[in-house]
Design a protein around this motif. Sequence first.
Motif, mmCIF file in Angstrom:
data_model
loop_
_atom_site.group_PDB
_atom_site.id
_atom_site.type_symbol
_atom_site.label_atom_id
_atom_site.label_comp_id
_atom_site.label_asym_id
_atom_site.label_seq_id
_atom_site.Cartn_x
_atom_site.Cartn_y
_atom_site.Cartn_z
ATOM 1 N N VAL A 80 -91.820 39.457 66.575
ATOM 2 C CA VAL A 80 -91.401 38.132 66.143
ATOM 3 C C VAL A 80 -89.877 38.088 66.122
ATOM 4 O O VAL A 80 -89.216 39.109 65.860
ATOM 5 C CB VAL A 80 -91.992 37.796 64.755
ATOM 6 N N ARG A 81 -89.323 36.911 66.403
ATOM 7 C CA ARG A 81 -87.876 36.700 66.372
ATOM 8 C C ARG A 81 -87.569 35.456 65.539
ATOM 9 O O ARG A 81 -88.304 34.473 65.581
ATOM 10 C CB ARG A 81 -87.306 36.509 67.778
ATOM 11 N N GLY A 82 -86.475 35.533 64.816
ATOM 12 C CA GLY A 82 -85.999 34.386 64.056
ATOM 13 C C GLY A 82 -84.556 34.090 64.417
ATOM 14 O O GLY A 82 -83.714 34.995 64.395
ATOM 15 N N ALA A 83 -84.263 32.841 64.769
ATOM 16 C CA ALA A 83 -82.921 32.484 65.247
ATOM 17 C C ALA A 83 -82.367 31.309 64.463
ATOM 18 O O ALA A 83 -83.113 30.458 63.966
ATOM 19 C CB ALA A 83 -82.957 32.144 66.733
ATOM 20 N N TYR A 84 -81.042 31.291 64.377
ATOM 21 C CA TYR A 84 -80.326 30.142 63.804
ATOM 22 C C TYR A 84 -79.295 29.682 64.825
ATOM 23 O O TYR A 84 -78.442 30.466 65.257
ATOM 24 C CB TYR A 84 -79.634 30.504 62.492
ATOM 25 N N HIS A 85 -79.374 28.403 65.222
ATOM 26 C CA HIS A 85 -78.489 27.847 66.243
ATOM 27 C C HIS A 85 -77.217 27.325 65.583
ATOM 28 O O HIS A 85 -77.229 26.336 64.848
ATOM 29 C CB HIS A 85 -79.201 26.741 67.015
ATOM 30 N N LEU A 86 -76.128 28.035 65.857
ATOM 31 C CA LEU A 86 -74.842 27.668 65.265
ATOM 32 C C LEU A 86 -74.286 26.401 65.902
ATOM 33 O O LEU A 86 -73.786 25.507 65.211
ATOM 34 C CB LEU A 86 -73.852 28.821 65.448
ATOM 35 N N THR A 87 -74.329 26.338 67.223
ATOM 36 C CA THR A 87 -73.880 25.191 68.024
ATOM 37 C C THR A 87 -74.846 25.075 69.197
ATOM 38 O O THR A 87 -75.699 25.948 69.390
ATOM 39 C CB THR A 87 -72.439 25.397 68.547
#
Length: 218
Positions: A80-87
């Motif tokens: 599993v992967r968790g991401a946060y989109h900064l821009t």
Amino acid sequence: MTTMQLTNGSLGLALAFSALTLAVGAMRTQAAGFESSGVEPNITRQTVVEPNIDQENIEITTYFGAMNIDDFGVNPIYGVRGAYHLTPAFFIEFSYGVSQADKTSFETLQGVDILTPEQRDYQHILGHFNWNFMPGETFVTEQITLTSQLYANVGLGSIDFAGQTESAMSFGLGYRALINDWLALRLDFRDHVFAADLFGEQKRQHNFEASSGFSVFF
């Protein structure tokens, strides 16, 4: 100049003016006919579906694939992967993956076990910095176009394998196609590099991973 020459010149000008007047009148009549007939050009407009990324910045991905554990063959991997989109161009991501190493060719030929079953368990925890360097479109059909992105990443973390926990570096490329504003298809190719003493000497290991999965945006 004689009187006859003047007469001929005046007659020529009169004829030319009359012809021009008739031509302009014919063009006006033709234009009026088109307007009154209501004829419009038959233009077929193509409907293109281009889903855009949701306004939320959190992306969760489940994935499955194959990983070549150095010296231990190609083995299934999932995680599993968790991401946060900064821009729109950059995002950070943390991934957790597990696999299990097969026997080496030496073990198979000699009938011995270098590792115990527990030591064959593989897992990694990695953090990546990603760059969407090539946003574009993927044409599925003539009517459907999906927003897509190519991205590159580099990361750091740890790998637990063969009873050892080692620091690791990871880098690779990925592809994302947005099916709608909250669901996407992803393809990832990565190389996880770490140094380990598995056979009595320190060696740099390259574990190549290829995976696919679906991600949702929150």
